[in-house]
Each structure stands twice: as structure tokens, then as C-alpha cells.
Design an enzyme around this catalytic site. Structure first.
Site, PDB file in Angstrom:
ATOM      1  N   THR A  35       0.873  -1.167   0.000  1.00 41.31           N
ATOM      2  CA  THR A  35       0.000   0.000   0.000  1.00 41.31           C
ATOM      3  C   THR A  35       0.916   1.224   0.000  1.00 41.31           C
ATOM      4  OG1 THR A  35       0.010   0.246   2.404  1.00 41.31           O
ATOM      5  CG2 THR A  35      -1.645  -1.265   1.459  1.00 41.31           C
ATOM      6  N   THR A 133      -1.727  -3.033  19.161  1.00 36.30           N
ATOM      7  CA  THR A 133      -1.464  -1.679  19.642  1.00 36.30           C
ATOM      8  C   THR A 133      -2.080  -1.433  21.010  1.00 36.30           C
ATOM      9  OG1 THR A 133      -1.973   0.634  19.167  1.00 36.30           O
ATOM     10  CG2 THR A 133      -3.518  -0.967  18.308  1.00 36.30           C
ATOM     11  N   ASP A 134      -1.519  -0.450  21.725  1.00 31.15           N
ATOM     12  CA  ASP A 134      -2.114  -0.053  23.012  1.00 31.15           C
ATOM     13  C   ASP A 134      -3.425   0.706  22.816  1.00 31.15           C
ATOM     14  OD1 ASP A 134      -1.053   2.310  21.969  1.00 31.15           O
ATOM     15  OD2 ASP A 134       0.055   2.850  23.785  1.00 31.15           O
ATOM     16  N   GLU A 135      -3.680   1.164  21.562  1.00 29.35           N
ATOM     17  CA  GLU A 135      -4.868   1.996  21.340  1.00 29.35           C
ATOM     18  C   GLU A 135      -6.168   1.225  21.557  1.00 29.35           C
ATOM     19  OE1 GLU A 135      -4.823   4.687  18.076  1.00 29.35           O
ATOM     20  OE2 GLU A 135      -2.705   5.137  18.332  1.00 29.35           O
ATOM     21  N   TYR A 159      -9.481   3.057  13.457  1.00 29.33           N
ATOM     22  CA  TYR A 159      -8.248   2.252  13.464  1.00 29.33           C
ATOM     23  C   TYR A 159      -8.216   1.329  14.680  1.00 29.33           C
ATOM     24  CZ  TYR A 159      -3.427   1.094  14.686  1.00 29.33           C
ATOM     25  OH  TYR A 159      -2.297   0.419  15.078  1.00 29.33           O
ATOM     26  N   LYS A 163      -8.319  -2.793  15.006  1.00 27.31           N
ATOM     27  CA  LYS A 163      -7.258  -3.589  15.636  1.00 27.31           C
ATOM     28  C   LYS A 163      -7.840  -4.407  16.803  1.00 27.31           C
ATOM     29  CE  LYS A 163      -3.359  -3.697  14.930  1.00 27.31           C
ATOM     30  NZ  LYS A 163      -2.527  -4.523  14.016  1.00 27.31           N
ATOM     31  N   ARG A 223       1.703  10.432  24.796  1.00 23.40           N
ATOM     32  CA  ARG A 223       1.996   9.143  24.178  1.00 23.40           C
ATOM     33  C   ARG A 223       3.230   8.558  24.882  1.00 23.40           C
ATOM     34  NH1 ARG A 223      -2.350  10.072  22.830  1.00 23.40           N
ATOM     35  NH2 ARG A 223      -3.359   9.987  20.783  1.00 23.40           N
TER      36      ARG A 223
HETATM   37  P1  NAD Z   1       2.881   0.721   8.351  1.00 23.65           P
HETATM   38  O1  NAD Z   1       1.618   1.387   7.933  1.00 23.65           O
HETATM   39  O2  NAD Z   1       4.157   1.461   8.289  1.00 23.65           O
HETATM   40  O3  NAD Z   1       3.079  -0.624   7.499  1.00 23.65           O
HETATM   41  C1  NAD Z   1       2.031  -1.499   7.230  1.00 23.65           C
HETATM   42  C2  NAD Z   1       2.499  -2.471   6.153  1.00 23.65           C
HETATM   43  O4  NAD Z   1       1.430  -3.410   5.916  1.00 23.65           O
HETATM   44  C3  NAD Z   1       2.802  -1.803   4.823  1.00 23.65           C
HETATM   45  O5  NAD Z   1       4.007  -2.314   4.288  1.00 23.65           O
HETATM   46  C4  NAD Z   1       1.612  -2.180   3.939  1.00 23.65           C
HETATM   47  O6  NAD Z   1       1.934  -2.251   2.558  1.00 23.65           O
HETATM   48  C5  NAD Z   1       1.248  -3.541   4.506  1.00 23.65           C
HETATM   49  N1  NAD Z   1      -0.157  -3.928   4.266  1.00 23.65           N
HETATM   50  C6  NAD Z   1      -1.256  -3.152   4.444  1.00 23.65           C
HETATM   51  N2  NAD Z   1      -2.363  -3.844   4.118  1.00 23.65           N
HETATM   52  C7  NAD Z   1      -1.953  -5.086   3.730  1.00 23.65           C
HETATM   53  C8  NAD Z   1      -2.621  -6.255   3.314  1.00 23.65           C
HETATM   54  N3  NAD Z   1      -3.965  -6.303   3.196  1.00 23.65           N
HETATM   55  N4  NAD Z   1      -1.886  -7.347   3.023  1.00 23.65           N
HETATM   56  C9  NAD Z   1      -0.535  -7.319   3.112  1.00 23.65           C
HETATM   57  N5  NAD Z   1       0.150  -6.235   3.508  1.00 23.65           N
HETATM   58  C10 NAD Z   1      -0.538  -5.128   3.817  1.00 23.65           C
HETATM   59  O7  NAD Z   1       2.591   0.201   9.823  1.00 23.65           O
HETATM   60  P2  NAD Z   1       3.599   0.055  11.062  1.00 23.65           P
HETATM   61  O8  NAD Z   1       3.656   1.339  11.788  1.00 23.65           O
HETATM   62  O9  NAD Z   1       4.833  -0.612  10.600  1.00 23.65           O
HETATM   63  O10 NAD Z   1       2.753  -0.952  11.966  1.00 23.65           O
HETATM   64  C11 NAD Z   1       2.920  -2.367  11.836  1.00 23.65           C
HETATM   65  C12 NAD Z   1       1.981  -3.064  12.808  1.00 23.65           C
HETATM   66  O11 NAD Z   1       2.289  -2.657  14.138  1.00 23.65           O
HETATM   67  C13 NAD Z   1       0.501  -2.713  12.592  1.00 23.65           C
HETATM   68  O12 NAD Z   1      -0.252  -3.880  12.802  1.00 23.65           O
HETATM   69  C14 NAD Z   1       0.201  -1.672  13.667  1.00 23.65           C
HETATM   70  O13 NAD Z   1      -1.145  -1.735  14.052  1.00 23.65           O
HETATM   71  C15 NAD Z   1       1.119  -2.150  14.786  1.00 23.65           C
HETATM   72  N6  NAD Z   1       1.596  -1.114  15.714  1.00 23.65           N
HETATM   73  C16 NAD Z   1       2.173   0.036  15.242  1.00 23.65           C
HETATM   74  C17 NAD Z   1       2.684   0.962  16.150  1.00 23.65           C
HETATM   75  C18 NAD Z   1       3.353   2.238  15.676  1.00 23.65           C
HETATM   76  O14 NAD Z   1       3.658   3.102  16.500  1.00 23.65           O
HETATM   77  N7  NAD Z   1       3.631   2.405  14.393  1.00 23.65           N
HETATM   78  C19 NAD Z   1       2.571   0.726  17.531  1.00 23.65           C
HETATM   79  C20 NAD Z   1       1.960  -0.443  17.960  1.00 23.65           C
HETATM   80  C21 NAD Z   1       1.485  -1.374  17.050  1.00 23.65           C
HETATM   81  O1  DAU Z   2      -0.095   3.867  20.247  1.00 26.71           O
HETATM   82  C1  DAU Z   2       0.292   3.072  19.168  1.00 26.71           C
HETATM   83  C2  DAU Z   2      -0.154   3.708  17.877  1.00 26.71           C
HETATM   84  O2  DAU Z   2       0.716   4.819  17.647  1.00 26.71           O
HETATM   85  C3  DAU Z   2      -0.116   2.762  16.683  1.00 26.71           C
HETATM   86  O3  DAU Z   2      -1.021   1.718  16.906  1.00 26.71           O
HETATM   87  C4  DAU Z   2      -0.476   3.512  15.390  1.00 26.71           C
HETATM   88  O4  DAU Z   2      -0.334   2.645  14.289  1.00 26.71           O
HETATM   89  C5  DAU Z   2       0.487   4.671  15.229  1.00 26.71           C
HETATM   90  O5  DAU Z   2       0.126   5.427  14.104  1.00 26.71           O
HETATM   91  C6  DAU Z   2       0.465   5.558  16.473  1.00 26.71           C
HETATM   92  O6  DAU Z   2      -0.821   6.234  16.588  1.00 26.71           O
HETATM   93  P1  DAU Z   2      -0.913   7.770  17.020  1.00 26.71           P
HETATM   94  O7  DAU Z   2      -2.191   8.311  16.537  1.00 26.71           O
HETATM   95  O8  DAU Z   2      -0.587   7.932  18.465  1.00 26.71           O
HETATM   96  O9  DAU Z   2       0.349   8.342  16.160  1.00 26.71           O
HETATM   97  P2  DAU Z   2       0.528   9.686  15.300  1.00 26.71           P
HETATM   98  O10 DAU Z   2       1.987   9.764  14.971  1.00 26.71           O
HETATM   99  O11 DAU Z   2      -0.450   9.790  14.204  1.00 26.71           O
HETATM  100  O12 DAU Z   2       0.200  10.823  16.364  1.00 26.71           O
HETATM  101  C7  DAU Z   2       0.924  10.925  17.578  1.00 26.71           C
HETATM  102  C8  DAU Z   2       0.288  12.052  18.366  1.00 26.71           C
HETATM  103  O13 DAU Z   2       0.598  13.292  17.705  1.00 26.71           O
HETATM  104  C9  DAU Z   2      -1.222  11.974  18.457  1.00 26.71           C
HETATM  105  O14 DAU Z   2      -1.644  12.425  19.733  1.00 26.71           O
HETATM  106  C10 DAU Z   2      -1.707  12.932  17.375  1.00 26.71           C
HETATM  107  C11 DAU Z   2      -0.608  13.976  17.343  1.00 26.71           C
HETATM  108  N1  DAU Z   2      -0.390  14.586  16.010  1.00 26.71           N
HETATM  109  C12 DAU Z   2      -0.212  13.769  14.938  1.00 26.71           C
HETATM  110  C13 DAU Z   2      -0.016  14.301  13.672  1.00 26.71           C
HETATM  111  C14 DAU Z   2       0.143  13.399  12.475  1.00 26.71           C
HETATM  112  C15 DAU Z   2      -0.324  15.973  15.884  1.00 26.71           C
HETATM  113  O15 DAU Z   2      -0.463  16.717  16.890  1.00 26.71           O
HETATM  114  N2  DAU Z   2      -0.118  16.504  14.640  1.00 26.71           N
HETATM  115  C16 DAU Z   2       0.012  15.728  13.512  1.00 26.71           C
HETATM  116  O16 DAU Z   2       0.163  16.274  12.393  1.00 26.71           O
END
Ligand code: NAD
Ligand code: DAU
Length: 353
Positions: A35, A133-135, A159, A163, A223
Site C-alpha cells: 500500500t 497496539t495499546d490503542e 483504526y 485492531k 503518548r
Molecule cells: P505501516 O503502515 O508502516 O506498514 C504497514 C504495512 O502493511 C505496509 O508495508 C503495507 O503495505 C502492509 N499492508 C497493508 N495492508 C496489507 C494487506 N492487506 N496485506 C498485506 N500487507 C498489507 O505500519 P507500522 O507502523 O509498521 O505498523 C505495523 C503493525 O504494528 C501494525 O499492525 C500496527 O497496528 C502495529 N503497531 C504500530 C505501532 C506504531 O507506533 N507504528 C505501535 C503499535 C502497534
Molecule cells: O499507540 C500506538 C499507535 O501509535 C499505533 O497503533 C499507530 O499505528 C500509530 O500510528 C500511532 O498512533 P498515534 O495516533 O498515536 O500516532 P501519530 O503519529 O499519528 O500521532 C501521535 C500524536 O501526535 C497523536 O496524539 C496525534 C498527534 N499529532 C499527529 C499528527 C500526524 C499531531 O499533533 N499533529 C500531527 O500532524
């Protein structure tokens, strides 16, 4: 034998695969739909490496997953694949239900069929690890104790609801069918290869581009930030030694307000790449409309992971953030690459107001 990593071209999945190989892990089949968030440039260092086999496809494609499991004699599935950005889930929730709920369902069913047909000794060692995720636990008041594994689910965004649904499916596939599942619920990750729609890389990118740094609402949302390599180490630990059916919270013991994070990034950029007019990047901070349904605070109690599996985060936020800012400064070509095309369209719509 092999492990199947889904979503391995994304932020955490790519970091996981690179760290897995650095730690001497076995070959990886990486199933990713590519994606907007999937970027094979993250894995460029593995080009031609027989330990990495990339497959372009969807986790919900049962026939494809069944073939991969059998052909590669997969001993564990690690499900990172997801739609992961909260703001995108508010603007368009359908893809989140499709991948995070229906996709996880398809993956579980293919895993169950494969696992059922294994000889009993292989069944005992087989694992399905679901990265969550913790969300899913919802939001915390300022003085409330951190989320534990028994905190009631109360997801607030499309989201987190998707999850949470996937976590429930994973749990039920263990309870009803005996599939040996493991679930991790992690707090906010930061580090290399994070798509610049998420707060930290977004702020670095916009600061250097001379654009406004958008802080939602009053910027006092909290966070709990964890370096991505500490998350990957926790996943390796859970995969190796976690008891099937278990859930482990993973967190950085590192609660910061968004404004503190944005100001810390500005200070690091001021030192590393001062603005030509001598002003601080903090002058670019702008308070913008809040995210609808914005969770006020997340905090993780990772005591179970520490007690049962001996995991501790190795990075403190100050040095981890400095290293992360340095990485984005040294990889402007990577940032340029991902900030073209679909991302630019999305960002223009998101920040038009
Ligand atoms: P990301 O959005 O960077 O990557 C997601 C990946 O999944 C991408 O490479 C995308 O191409 C692939 N994907 C999406 N839909 C798909 C499908 N249907 N089939 C196969 N591949 C698909 O996400 P991330 O930040 O690397 O998060 C990875 C995992 O960790 C997620 O499950 C997310 O919920 C979880 N997570 C993320 C965070 C965070 O802070 N980023 C924290 C806690 C948990
Ligand atoms: O807690 C784990 C989660 O953390 C993961 O499950 C999600 O995949 C990951 O995207 C992340 O979610 P958040 O919504 O916490 O992350 P984000 O980076 O989008 O935002 C972090 C915080 O910053 C949130 O309180 C929103 C705020 N924010 C975000 C953006 C993009 C801003 O204030 N301005 C912005 O432009």
C-alpha cells in the site's frame, strides 16, 4: 524452516526483518500488499539475499497464504500487516475494516488449515504472533494507572476498533480451535523508515521544508514512546518464549506530551541543521484543529513482559530521538522518495484547513 512476516515492507515490519537477520534468524518470507505505506527501499540492503523472499500480495488471500505456508514450511506467522494511521482511518475507515479485520480473519483461517495438517510435534512448536497496539484500551485520564493486559478494551477510533476486532479474532482462534497464538500490544514506536504521516517524521520533514508544524488541539496529549528496535526485540522474545494464548503489553516507560516531542525535535534540528535566519524551528509550530475523538493519554505497564520474558527497553528517548533525527537528516533521498505521489495528495487534503 522459515517465518512468514506480513507487512514487512512497512515501518516496523522492515525494521523487524533487518533486526531478525542481524540477530541470526532463519529465512523470512515477506508478504506485503505494498500500500502507500509499504516501501521496498526499506529492505534494499537485503537485495539478492536468499534469506529474504518478498511476495506481493494480500493477507486476506487465503489461497496465496496457504501456498506460502506449505511451500516454505513456515514455522511461525508474524502479522504486522495493517492499515495503521489513525487520521486516515477517520477519513476512510473501509480499508481498515478490510485489512485489519477481514484480512486478519483470512490469515487466521489459512494458518488454522495449515496448522491442523501438521504432525503433532510440529503443531506444538508452531506459532501465530499478532502485532497489535495499546490503542485498543482507549484513553487514560492524566492520573490513571497505565494499561495492563487485563485493562478492558475501549477502542475509540476506526483504526483502534479494527485492531481490537483483530485481537478478538486471534484470541478466539486460540480459545476455540487451539491455534497457538501470541499477541503483543505496543505503544507508539519511533525510528528509521517511519512514514512521514506519523508525528515524529512528519515534524522533521516539515521543519526542514520550512512548513508549519501542525500540533493538534492543545498539544498536551500524552503518548508513551518506544524505539522500534526495542519493540522488535520484544517480539523476538515473545515468539521464542511466550506461552500460547498469552498477551504482552510493550511500552517505553516514556510518557511525553506531543508538544514536548515537537519541541525536542526542533531543538535537535536547531543544533544539527540551524535555520539560515538563526531562528528556532519552534517558530514554525502551529496549533491546528484537533483530531476527532482524539485519545488524551496512553501509557503502558510492561511489567508482565519484564517479569516473564526478561525484556527491557535499551534506548532512552533522548538518545533514541537524537539518533532518529540524525537518520532522517542522513536519508533525505528516502524521505523525498516517500513524500512524492500518493502521500503528497493525502497530505494536501489532510492539512488543507
Ligand atoms: P505501516 O503502515 O508502516 O506498514 C504497514 C504495512 O502493511 C505496509 O508495508 C503495507 O503495505 C502492509 N499492508 C497493508 N495492508 C496489507 C494487506 N492487506 N496485506 C498485506 N500487507 C498489507 O505500519 P507500522 O507502523 O509498521 O505498523 C505495523 C503493525 O504494528 C501494525 O499492525 C500496527 O497496528 C502495529 N503497531 C504500530 C505501532 C506504531 O507506533 N507504528 C505501535 C503499535 C502497534
Ligand atoms: O499507540 C500506538 C499507535 O501509535 C499505533 O497503533 C499507530 O499505528 C500509530 O500510528 C500511532 O498512533 P498515534 O495516533 O498515536 O500516532 P501519530 O503519529 O499519528 O500521532 C501521535 C500524536 O501526535 C497523536 O496524539 C496525534 C498527534 N499529532 C499527529 C499528527 C500526524 C499531531 O499533533 N499533529 C500531527 O500532524
Amino acid at each position: 524452516m522459515t517465518i512468514l512476516v506480513t507487512g514487512g515492507a512497512g515501518f516496523i515490519g522492515a525494521n523487524f526483518i533487518l533486526d531478525w537477520h542481524a540477530a541470526g534468524g532463519e529465512p523470512v518470507v515477506n508478504l506485503d500488499k505494498l500500500t502507500y505505506a509499504g516501501n521496498l527501499a526499506n529492505l534494499a540492503s537485503l537485495e539478492g539475499d536468499p534469506r529474504h523472499h518478498f511476495v506481493h500480495g494480500d493477507i486476506g488471500d487465503g489461497a496465496l497464504v496457504a501456498r506460502l505456508l506449505a511451500e516454505h514450511r513456515v514455522r511461525a506467522v508474524l502479522n504486522f500487516a495493517a492499515e495503521s494511521h489513525v487520521d486516515r482511518s477517520i477519513a476512510g475507515p473501509a480499508a481498515f475494516v478490510q485489512t485489519n479485520v477481514a484480512g486478519t480473519f483470512g490469515l487466521l483461517e489459512a494458518a488454522r488449515d495449515y496448522w491442523n495438517a501438521l504432525p503433532p510435534d510440529e503443531q506444538g512448536a508452531w506459532r501465530f504472533l499478532h502485532v497489535s497496539t495499546d490503542e485498543v484500551y482507549g484513553t487514560l485520564a492524566a492520573d490513571a494507572p497505565a494499561f495492563t493486559e487485563t485493562t478492558a478494551y475501549a477502542p475509540n477510533s476506526p483504526y483502534s476498533a479494527s485492531k481490537a476486532a483483530s485481537d478478538h479474532l486471534v484470541r478466539a482462534w486460540h480459545h476455540t480451535y487451539g491455534l497457538p497464538v501470541l499477541t503483543t500490544n505496543c505503544s507508539n514506536n519511533y525510528g528509521r523508515f517511519q512514514f512521514p504521516e506519523k508525528l515524529i517524521p512528519l515534524v522533521i520533514h516539515k521543519a526542514l521544508a520550512g512548513e508549519a508544524l501542525p500540533v493538534y488541539g492543545d498539544g498536551r496529549q500524552v503518548r508513551d514512546w518506544l524505539h522500534v528496535s526495542d519493540h522488535c526485540a520484544a517480539i523476538r522474545r515473545v515468539l521464542a518464549s511466550g506461552t500460547p494464548g498469552g498477551v504482552w503489553n510493550v511500552g517505553g516507560l516514556n510518557q511525553k506530551t506531543n508538544l514536548e516531542v515537537v519541541q525536542a525535535i526542533c531543538a535537535l534540528l536547531d543544533a544539527a541543521r540551524p535555520r539560515s535566519d538563526g531562528a528556532s524551528y519552534a517558530a514554525q509550530i502551529r496549533f491546528v484543529a484537533d483530531r476527532p475523538g482524539h485519545d488524551r493519554r496512553y501509557a503502558i505497564d510492561a511489567a508482565k513482559l519484564r517479569r516473564e520474558l526478561g525484556w527491557e527497553p535499551r534506548h532512552d528517548f533522548e538518545s533514541g530521538l537524537r539518533q532518529t533525527v540524525a537518520w532522517y537528516l542522513e536519508h533525505e533521498d528516502w524521505v523525498r522518495n516517500v513524500t512524492s505521489g500518493a502521500y503528497r495528495d493525502w497530505a494536501a487534503r489532510q492539512y488543507a484547513a
